[in-house]
Enzyme design. Structure first.
Site, mmCIF file in Angstrom:
data_model
loop_
_atom_site.group_PDB
_atom_site.id
_atom_site.type_symbol
_atom_site.label_atom_id
_atom_site.label_comp_id
_atom_site.label_asym_id
_atom_site.label_seq_id
_atom_site.Cartn_x
_atom_site.Cartn_y
_atom_site.Cartn_z
ATOM 1 C CE1 TYR A 31 3.665 -7.368 -8.665
ATOM 2 C CE2 TYR A 31 3.275 -9.571 -9.514
ATOM 3 C CZ TYR A 31 3.868 -8.732 -8.599
ATOM 4 O OH TYR A 31 4.665 -9.252 -7.617
ATOM 5 C CE LYS A 149 0.982 -10.086 -6.795
ATOM 6 N NZ LYS A 149 1.991 -10.753 -5.967
ATOM 7 C CD GLU A 181 6.540 -9.613 1.693
ATOM 8 O OE1 GLU A 181 5.607 -10.339 1.346
ATOM 9 O OE2 GLU A 181 6.557 -8.382 1.492
ATOM 10 C CG LEU A 205 2.013 -8.366 -1.911
ATOM 11 C CD1 LEU A 205 1.208 -9.634 -2.054
ATOM 12 C CD2 LEU A 205 1.071 -7.154 -1.866
#
Lengths: 289, 289
Positions: A31, A149, A181, A205
């Protein structure tokens, strides 16, 4: 409000996929989320590239929709339909490996991927940016392909839920003693005047806003080191902030109820917020007719 | 053929869920697969327990369907509809966190979970069991909650696809130099007369058939040690086999094109196959009226 689904624009309520869609039974898809600024797709090129690279990483049949132009057309139609050409919005696109009898191995060649897209209104959290936000640390239990992702987002959802229940904006994920993250953001720290952030490897990511912010830092003459901050170091950093497509740059002033930096947003965070917003205002965003 | 979806029995072709189902956008759900033997659910109690434990681990609202009795009723109806009361079949149940606007944190309390179930005909691979199957090793890049049977299955799907493309039945996953499990099976080795298999921690899904096989081994007087086989050890084991709900006990005679054991199924594998099939034949399977 309409959504896009496999070539058609349909009301959101009636947009459905088969229970045998591999997105539903395997989380087998990717996505992307764009920030829509005045009807245009901010950093469109980078988002398209990441989506295409994700399709390649997962060996998805690349649908015709994954071109710069096709996505612009799709977004324009959805934004017009929702009356969101002028204000702030987000544009979401998801691609799965399509519908097939449930087997772990890939479906037969020629199985069309499922393509779903929607827009949503969005209000940037400007007040919170001034006061600074809070975060909690959560163990990073994700897989080792966080650089793609994908919709394998259950650990992210669980972490974000933990943050919310503890009254925090975001979960700061910690693996092997270092900050990787956030649940849907990147994390950066300022240590001795240098921005420190986890390198863009398979454990994070690499956000589009992360890349933009690192560019802006270079323009502002701020040193950047892509080296993770350890949990031990975290408590002593000068500044800490999140970056993300809907987060922009968000100062973190408390983590796990401990004050970070001076407990207010710092000068580097503030400079980057201003520079990012200036770029959003000035950038010739992807033009949609 | 009908499937069950949120309280209704509907034709498989028209069984759809919202594009905003958290199963579709986040992989936020769990599933279970039963072996159906002569219309009954083999090891029903264990499968129900795992499903309930999975719902608890993910903090899903537990739907009424997750009772032993409700699942039996559901399976009976689906099996009758498909004409599968007599032969071999599988029963699949999936539960997701339901439909809600896309946010990482959980949807509002009271959001009903989505419940989907189906049956499928099944042919046990008896011929392959005689000759023995092949596998390939694949790096285990999955998250650290493999003990929960979630639909976060993309790495499993990618691994199984690799196996299939290399002409093998299964992918044997290797993490930090040790064999964890297969892409949808557990892996056991026989070393010096003792069965060795990865302990049931967060790095593997503790299979129902794994548990049954370890019970049968005890009954047969075969020693069991829940200690992983290292990749170095793998090439020298006496026997290697997979266990799983649709796999039963499957001898592996080649891995990465290297012969394992004598290149044929070994005596421990054969004894366990016979014992498992005897239990399937003899067990008073969950009775469905």
């Amino acid at each position: 409000m309409s959504v896009y689904l496999n070539g058609s624009y349909v009301p959101r309520e009636s947009a459905t996929v088969s229970v045998l869609d591999r997105g539903f039974v395997f989380g087998d898809g990717i996505y992307e989320v764009w920030r829509v600024v005045r009807g245009g797709l901010f950093e469109h090129e980078r988002h398209v590239r990441r989506l295409v690279e994700g399709a390649e990483a997962l060996r998805l049949t690349r649908p015709a929709e994954l071109s710069r132009r096709a996505l612009e057309t799709m977004a324009a139609r959805l934004l017009a339909d929702a009356g969101l050409q002028a204000g702030e919005a987000t544009f979401y696109v998801q691609v799965t490996r399509g519908v097939a009898p449930r087997t772990h191995h890939f479906p037969p060649e020629g199985t069309p991927p499922t393509v779903f897209a929607m827009v949503n209104p969005f209000s940037p959290p400007e007040a919170l940016r001034v006061s600074g936000a809070t975060a909690v640390t959560v163990p990073d239990v994700r897989w080792h392909r966080c650089n793609v992702k994908t919709i394998q987002l259950l650990p992210n959802a669980m972490a974000k839920q933990q943050a919310q229940e503890r009254g925090a904006l975001e979960a700061v994920l910690v693996r092997d003693g270092v900050v990787t993250e956030g649940s849907h953001t990147n994390v950066m720290a300022v240590v001795g005047g240098t921005i420190r952030t986890h390198p863009a490897n398979e454990l994070i990511l690499a956000g589009v806003t992360r890349a933009v912010v690192l560019e802006l830092a270079a323009e502002l003459g701020i040193a950047v080191e892509e080296r993770p901050v350890t949990l031990d170091e975290l408590w002593g950093v000068d500044e800490l902030f999140l970056t993300g497509t809907t987060t922009d740059v968000m100062p973190l002033v408390r983590v796990d109820d401990r004050v970070i930096g001076g407990g207010t947003s710092g000068p580097v965070s503030r400079a980057l917020i201003a520079a990012l917003h200036a770029r959003m205002d000035a950038t010739p965003v992807s033009k949609i007719e």
